[in-house]
Design a protein around this motif. Structure first.
Motif, mmCIF file in Angstrom:
data_model
loop_
_atom_site.group_PDB
_atom_site.id
_atom_site.type_symbol
_atom_site.label_atom_id
_atom_site.label_comp_id
_atom_site.label_asym_id
_atom_site.label_seq_id
_atom_site.Cartn_x
_atom_site.Cartn_y
_atom_site.Cartn_z
ATOM 1 N N GLY A 1 0.740 -1.289 -0.354
ATOM 2 C CA GLY A 1 -0.089 0.170 0.133
ATOM 3 C C GLY A 1 0.654 1.588 0.158
ATOM 4 O O GLY A 1 2.132 1.320 -0.253
ATOM 5 N N TRP B 1 2.143 -3.077 6.232
ATOM 6 C CA TRP B 1 1.610 -3.932 5.512
ATOM 7 C C TRP B 1 1.281 -5.554 5.604
ATOM 8 O O TRP B 1 -0.236 -5.762 5.793
ATOM 9 C CB TRP B 1 1.703 -3.338 4.079
ATOM 10 N N ARG C 1 6.558 -1.478 4.592
ATOM 11 C CA ARG C 1 6.327 -3.116 3.176
ATOM 12 C C ARG C 1 5.548 -3.785 4.523
ATOM 13 O O ARG C 1 4.685 -4.265 4.713
ATOM 14 C CB ARG C 1 6.835 -3.679 2.515
#
Length: 184
Positions: free
Chosen positions: A73, A116, A113
């Motif tokens: 995301g 996520w 990252r």
């Protein structure tokens, strides 16, 4: 007797197995079979350059690996050695990839990252498949417009939370109170 049971279970597992070629064939394959905006993204990711999903937009990438998918995301790093095994990509929203200018930006993007990935991991820890699907759908619907989420394929969500695509389809059709309608 036990061998008969095993044989029946094996037959049932084969008959419900979702073939490898179902979804990735028509998204974007690493061999470039389909030329689209997504194939340019995949080519960039496979070049081992590191990019950052623009954190100022509601966008992201679903990264198809061999046996699962990952969601990167806003703010997350993509590419580099981390995604060299990527077989396909599905951009979500108005995707914008930026090149990190400093090592600090790159490091921060890798930490995002990881966040996520942890979010998806928390969802997949639920032992009930329909609840995992409902939770991932809820998460995506909170962040992206409903129409956008509705157009994302069942296979993408299935690979994100470790269920069959048919399970995603059922949850989408029957809604959030699916568990009360199913008899186990």
């Amino acid at each position: 007797m036990d061998s008969e049971k095993n044989q029946r279970y094996q037959t049932a597992m084969v008959s419900t197995y979702y073939p490898d070629t179902s979804f990735l064939d028509y998204i974007v394959m690493s061999d470039g079979t389909e030329q689209s905006h997504g194939s340019d993204i995949l080519t960039n990711l496979l070049s081992r350059k590191v990019f950052i999903v623009n954190s100022r937009r509601r966008n992201g990438l679903i990264l198809f690996k061999r046996y699962h998918t990952e969601f990167a995301g806003p703010g997350a790093a993509v590419g580099g050695d981390y995604d060299c095994d990527c077989q396909g990509v599905l951009p979500i929203g108005n995707l914008s990839l930026l090149t990190p200018e400093t090592n600090e930006e790159r490091q921060k993007a890798y930490l995002i990252r990881r966040q996520w990935i942890r979010l998806i991991k928390q969802i997949t820890e639920n032992p009930v498949p329909t609840q995992r699907v409902q939770k991932i759908l809820d998460q995506f619907e909170q962040y992206f417009p409903l129409e956008m989420v509705e157009h994302l394929p069942d296979e993408a969500f299935a690979l994100l939370v470790g269920v069959l695509p048919q399970t995603v389809s059922i949850v989408r059709r029957l809604g959030s109170n699916i568990d009360s309608r199913l008899v186990y």
